[in-house]
Design an enzyme around this catalytic site. Structure first.
Site, PDB file in Angstrom:
ATOM      1  N   ASP A  83       0.849  -1.197   0.000  1.00 27.16           N
ATOM      2  CA  ASP A  83       0.000   0.000   0.000  1.00 27.16           C
ATOM      3  C   ASP A  83       0.877   1.237   0.000  1.00 27.16           C
ATOM      4  O   ASP A  83       1.131   1.864   1.043  1.00 27.16           O
ATOM      5  CB  ASP A  83      -0.925  -0.014   1.218  1.00 27.16           C
ATOM      6  CG  ASP A  83      -1.941  -1.145   1.152  1.00 27.16           C
ATOM      7  OD1 ASP A  83      -2.287  -1.557   0.025  1.00 27.16           O
ATOM      8  OD2 ASP A  83      -2.373  -1.618   2.213  1.00 27.16           O
ATOM      9  N   LYS A  96       0.269  -7.938  -2.351  1.00 28.37           N
ATOM     10  CA  LYS A  96      -1.043  -7.374  -2.669  1.00 28.37           C
ATOM     11  C   LYS A  96      -0.852  -5.979  -3.243  1.00 28.37           C
ATOM     12  O   LYS A  96      -0.188  -5.134  -2.631  1.00 28.37           O
ATOM     13  CB  LYS A  96      -1.914  -7.294  -1.416  1.00 28.37           C
ATOM     14  CG  LYS A  96      -3.342  -6.843  -1.700  1.00 28.37           C
ATOM     15  CD  LYS A  96      -4.040  -6.323  -0.453  1.00 28.37           C
ATOM     16  CE  LYS A  96      -3.664  -4.863  -0.230  1.00 28.37           C
ATOM     17  NZ  LYS A  96      -4.631  -4.134   0.620  1.00 28.37           N
ATOM     18  N   ASP A 105      -5.947  -6.282  -5.554  1.00 30.59           N
ATOM     19  CA  ASP A 105      -7.030  -5.977  -4.616  1.00 30.59           C
ATOM     20  C   ASP A 105      -7.677  -4.651  -5.018  1.00 30.59           C
ATOM     21  O   ASP A 105      -7.436  -3.606  -4.406  1.00 30.59           O
ATOM     22  CB  ASP A 105      -6.476  -5.906  -3.196  1.00 30.59           C
ATOM     23  CG  ASP A 105      -7.570  -5.717  -2.158  1.00 30.59           C
ATOM     24  OD1 ASP A 105      -8.720  -6.106  -2.430  1.00 30.59           O
ATOM     25  OD2 ASP A 105      -7.274  -5.166  -1.074  1.00 30.59           O
ATOM     26  N   LEU A 106      -8.515  -4.720  -6.058  1.00 30.26           N
ATOM     27  CA  LEU A 106      -9.216  -3.525  -6.537  1.00 30.26           C
ATOM     28  C   LEU A 106     -10.714  -3.587  -6.266  1.00 30.26           C
ATOM     29  O   LEU A 106     -11.450  -2.666  -6.602  1.00 30.26           O
ATOM     30  CB  LEU A 106      -8.946  -3.314  -8.033  1.00 30.26           C
ATOM     31  CG  LEU A 106      -7.486  -2.994  -8.376  1.00 30.26           C
ATOM     32  CD1 LEU A 106      -7.318  -2.837  -9.884  1.00 30.26           C
ATOM     33  CD2 LEU A 106      -7.010  -1.747  -7.651  1.00 30.26           C
ATOM     34  N   LYS A 107     -11.178  -4.677  -5.672  1.00 30.59           N
ATOM     35  CA  LYS A 107     -12.560  -4.789  -5.187  1.00 30.59           C
ATOM     36  C   LYS A 107     -13.575  -4.354  -6.243  1.00 30.59           C
ATOM     37  O   LYS A 107     -14.379  -3.448  -6.033  1.00 30.59           O
ATOM     38  CB  LYS A 107     -12.735  -3.989  -3.891  1.00 30.59           C
ATOM     39  CG  LYS A 107     -11.829  -4.443  -2.759  1.00 30.59           C
ATOM     40  CD  LYS A 107     -12.064  -3.609  -1.495  1.00 30.59           C
ATOM     41  CE  LYS A 107     -11.197  -4.107  -0.342  1.00 30.59           C
ATOM     42  NZ  LYS A 107      -9.762  -3.817  -0.556  1.00 30.59           N
ATOM     43  N   PHE A 108     -13.562  -5.047  -7.366  1.00 24.86           N
ATOM     44  CA  PHE A 108     -14.487  -4.707  -8.447  1.00 24.86           C
ATOM     45  C   PHE A 108     -15.941  -4.771  -7.974  1.00 24.86           C
ATOM     46  O   PHE A 108     -16.347  -5.707  -7.290  1.00 24.86           O
ATOM     47  CB  PHE A 108     -14.310  -5.676  -9.627  1.00 24.86           C
ATOM     48  CG  PHE A 108     -12.961  -5.621 -10.275  1.00 24.86           C
ATOM     49  CD1 PHE A 108     -12.369  -4.414 -10.623  1.00 24.86           C
ATOM     50  CD2 PHE A 108     -12.274  -6.791 -10.558  1.00 24.86           C
ATOM     51  CE1 PHE A 108     -11.136  -4.363 -11.243  1.00 24.86           C
ATOM     52  CE2 PHE A 108     -11.038  -6.757 -11.181  1.00 24.86           C
ATOM     53  CZ  PHE A 108     -10.458  -5.542 -11.518  1.00 24.86           C
ATOM     54  N   ASP A 168     -19.608  -3.485  -9.906  1.00 22.86           N
ATOM     55  CA  ASP A 168     -20.321  -2.748 -10.939  1.00 22.86           C
ATOM     56  C   ASP A 168     -21.356  -3.697 -11.529  1.00 22.86           C
ATOM     57  O   ASP A 168     -21.561  -4.795 -11.013  1.00 22.86           O
ATOM     58  CB  ASP A 168     -19.338  -2.237 -12.005  1.00 22.86           C
ATOM     59  CG  ASP A 168     -19.800  -0.932 -12.655  1.00 22.86           C
ATOM     60  OD1 ASP A 168     -20.987  -0.857 -13.050  1.00 22.86           O
ATOM     61  OD2 ASP A 168     -18.975  -0.003 -12.768  1.00 22.86           O
ATOM     62  N   PRO A 212     -22.831  -6.606 -13.801  1.00 24.33           N
ATOM     63  CA  PRO A 212     -22.109  -7.852 -14.113  1.00 24.33           C
ATOM     64  C   PRO A 212     -21.274  -7.802 -15.377  1.00 24.33           C
ATOM     65  O   PRO A 212     -20.129  -8.290 -15.391  1.00 24.33           O
ATOM     66  CB  PRO A 212     -23.237  -8.882 -14.208  1.00 24.33           C
ATOM     67  CG  PRO A 212     -24.277  -8.370 -13.256  1.00 24.33           C
ATOM     68  CD  PRO A 212     -24.242  -6.885 -13.413  1.00 24.33           C
ATOM     69  N   ALA A 213     -21.788  -7.231 -16.455  1.00 23.62           N
ATOM     70  CA  ALA A 213     -21.031  -7.225 -17.712  1.00 23.62           C
ATOM     71  C   ALA A 213     -19.744  -6.426 -17.585  1.00 23.62           C
ATOM     72  O   ALA A 213     -18.707  -6.802 -18.148  1.00 23.62           O
ATOM     73  CB  ALA A 213     -21.899  -6.657 -18.834  1.00 23.62           C
ATOM     74  N   THR A 214     -19.799  -5.323 -16.857  1.00 29.15           N
ATOM     75  CA  THR A 214     -18.611  -4.478 -16.701  1.00 29.15           C
ATOM     76  C   THR A 214     -17.537  -5.191 -15.888  1.00 29.15           C
ATOM     77  O   THR A 214     -16.349  -5.181 -16.249  1.00 29.15           O
ATOM     78  CB  THR A 214     -19.001  -3.148 -16.026  1.00 29.15           C
ATOM     79  OG1 THR A 214     -19.909  -2.450 -16.879  1.00 29.15           O
ATOM     80  CG2 THR A 214     -17.778  -2.283 -15.777  1.00 29.15           C
ATOM     81  N   THR A 256     -12.762  -5.473   7.175  1.00 29.20           N
ATOM     82  CA  THR A 256     -12.297  -5.626   8.561  1.00 29.20           C
ATOM     83  C   THR A 256     -12.286  -4.312   9.323  1.00 29.20           C
ATOM     84  O   THR A 256     -12.087  -4.306  10.531  1.00 29.20           O
ATOM     85  CB  THR A 256     -10.897  -6.266   8.595  1.00 29.20           C
ATOM     86  OG1 THR A 256     -10.036  -5.566   7.700  1.00 29.20           O
ATOM     87  CG2 THR A 256     -10.962  -7.727   8.195  1.00 29.20           C
ATOM     88  N   ARG A 286      -2.993  -8.327  13.097  1.00 31.24           N
ATOM     89  CA  ARG A 286      -2.178  -7.508  13.981  1.00 31.24           C
ATOM     90  C   ARG A 286      -1.352  -8.436  14.877  1.00 31.24           C
ATOM     91  O   ARG A 286      -1.834  -8.914  15.914  1.00 31.24           O
ATOM     92  CB  ARG A 286      -3.060  -6.575  14.830  1.00 31.24           C
ATOM     93  CG  ARG A 286      -3.784  -5.496  13.994  1.00 31.24           C
ATOM     94  CD  ARG A 286      -2.782  -4.555  13.379  1.00 31.24           C
ATOM     95  NE  ARG A 286      -3.362  -3.531  12.519  1.00 31.24           N
ATOM     96  CZ  ARG A 286      -3.400  -3.600  11.203  1.00 31.24           C
ATOM     97  NH1 ARG A 286      -2.922  -4.678  10.576  1.00 31.24           N
ATOM     98  NH2 ARG A 286      -3.899  -2.618  10.490  1.00 31.24           N
ATOM     99  N   GLY A 297       0.228  -5.486   6.286  1.00 30.36           N
ATOM    100  CA  GLY A 297       0.869  -4.293   5.752  1.00 30.36           C
ATOM    101  C   GLY A 297       1.575  -3.495   6.821  1.00 30.36           C
ATOM    102  O   GLY A 297       2.783  -3.620   7.018  1.00 30.36           O
ATOM    103  N   ARG A 298       0.811  -2.679   7.548  1.00 27.52           N
ATOM    104  CA  ARG A 298       1.410  -1.754   8.516  1.00 27.52           C
ATOM    105  C   ARG A 298       2.304  -2.414   9.568  1.00 27.52           C
ATOM    106  O   ARG A 298       3.362  -1.859   9.885  1.00 27.52           O
ATOM    107  CB  ARG A 298       0.305  -0.916   9.177  1.00 27.52           C
ATOM    108  CG  ARG A 298      -0.158   0.230   8.301  1.00 27.52           C
ATOM    109  CD  ARG A 298      -1.388   0.923   8.846  1.00 27.52           C
ATOM    110  NE  ARG A 298      -2.597   0.157   8.572  1.00 27.52           N
ATOM    111  CZ  ARG A 298      -3.835   0.647   8.731  1.00 27.52           C
ATOM    112  NH1 ARG A 298      -4.012   1.872   9.171  1.00 27.52           N
ATOM    113  NH2 ARG A 298      -4.896  -0.098   8.455  1.00 27.52           N
TER     114      ARG A 298
END
Length: 234
Positions: free
Chosen positions: A16, A38, A66-69, A71, A73-75, A119, A180, A209-210
């Site tokens: 990130d 990620k 990790d772009l969490k699509f 929209d 369904p077709a897109t 989370t 954590r 990450g952190r």
């Protein structure tokens, strides 16, 4: 849980960062302590997202987009089909069965992970969205929906991993962010566990990450976590 995963691939480092230069510096810094990365939304705005993705692949690293699509369904199906041409192992979509079914038809070798409940959210946050039930109930219900719709696994808190494993069986991937290792850190993550607990509850991967980025010696911290993961599977 999925036993065919190499122990050292179970740690996913959350890259990130804001720029490709920052991303490369972290990959150099962590070396062989991390084999799975990620790539999230922050790096996307650098304009060099796919250059970093390509470089990770050249370095024999595994990649989680990790772009969490989310929209129509077709897109989303078109986006997943395009992403399947890249050297990517995992990607995320939100919990919407019709959308997931469309994406599953064109995913190729990609594994689709459904976002259940972030989370950073708790019961009050769900209530604010008009969602009835506590996070554990909502997460399990969405995991079952995802499995039925052709998803390969879910993103969830380690707190819910055991219930999801019981509901979905051994071949469904469970990836747990918000880990954590030293316990709650007072940040925006609300539903957290440590590394041993996540795997005891049935996780296949943890995303960290952190706790690594902010450590005095990030590579040593990554290796310490790798040792905890190895101990979990002895």
């Amino acid at each position: 849980m999925t036993r065919s995963i190499a122990d050292r691939d179970r740690l996913i480092f959350a890259l990130d960062v804001a720029t490709a230069g920052d991303a490369r510096a972290w990959v150099d810094r962590l070396g062989d302590a991390v084999s799975f990365y990620k790539l999230g939304m922050e790096l996307l705005t650098s304009g060099e997202y796919f250059a970093v993705l390509d470089e990770l692949a050249r370095r024999d690293k595994k990649i989680f987009v990790d772009l969490k699509f989310h929209d129509v369904p077709a897109t989303v199906a078109a986006a997943v089909k395009g992403l399947s041409r890249w050297p990517v192992q995992l990607c995320t979509v939100h919990s919407y069965p019709a959308m997931l079914r469309a994406a599953a038809e064109v995913k190729g070798g990609l594994k689709l992970l459904t976002v259940t409940v972030l989370t950073s959210m708790d019961a009050a946050d769900l209530q604010d969205q008009g969602v009835a039930g506590n996070p554990g109930e909502v997460v399990v219900a969405r995991a079952r929906q995802a499995q039925t719709a052709g998803g390969d696994g879910v993103i969830c808190s380690g707190l819910e991993a055991a219930a999801i494993r019981a509901a979905t069986g051994d071949d469904f991937l469970i990836v747990c962010p918000g880990i954590r290792p030293a316990g709650p850190a007072g940040d925006d993550q609300k539903r957290t566990v440590d590394v041993p607990q996540a795997f005891a509850n049935g996780a296949d991967h943890v995303v960290i990450g952190r706790p690594i980025r902010l450590a005095a010696d990030p590579r040593a911290e990554a290796e310490r976590i790798q040792a905890q993961i190895a101990a979990s599977f002895q």
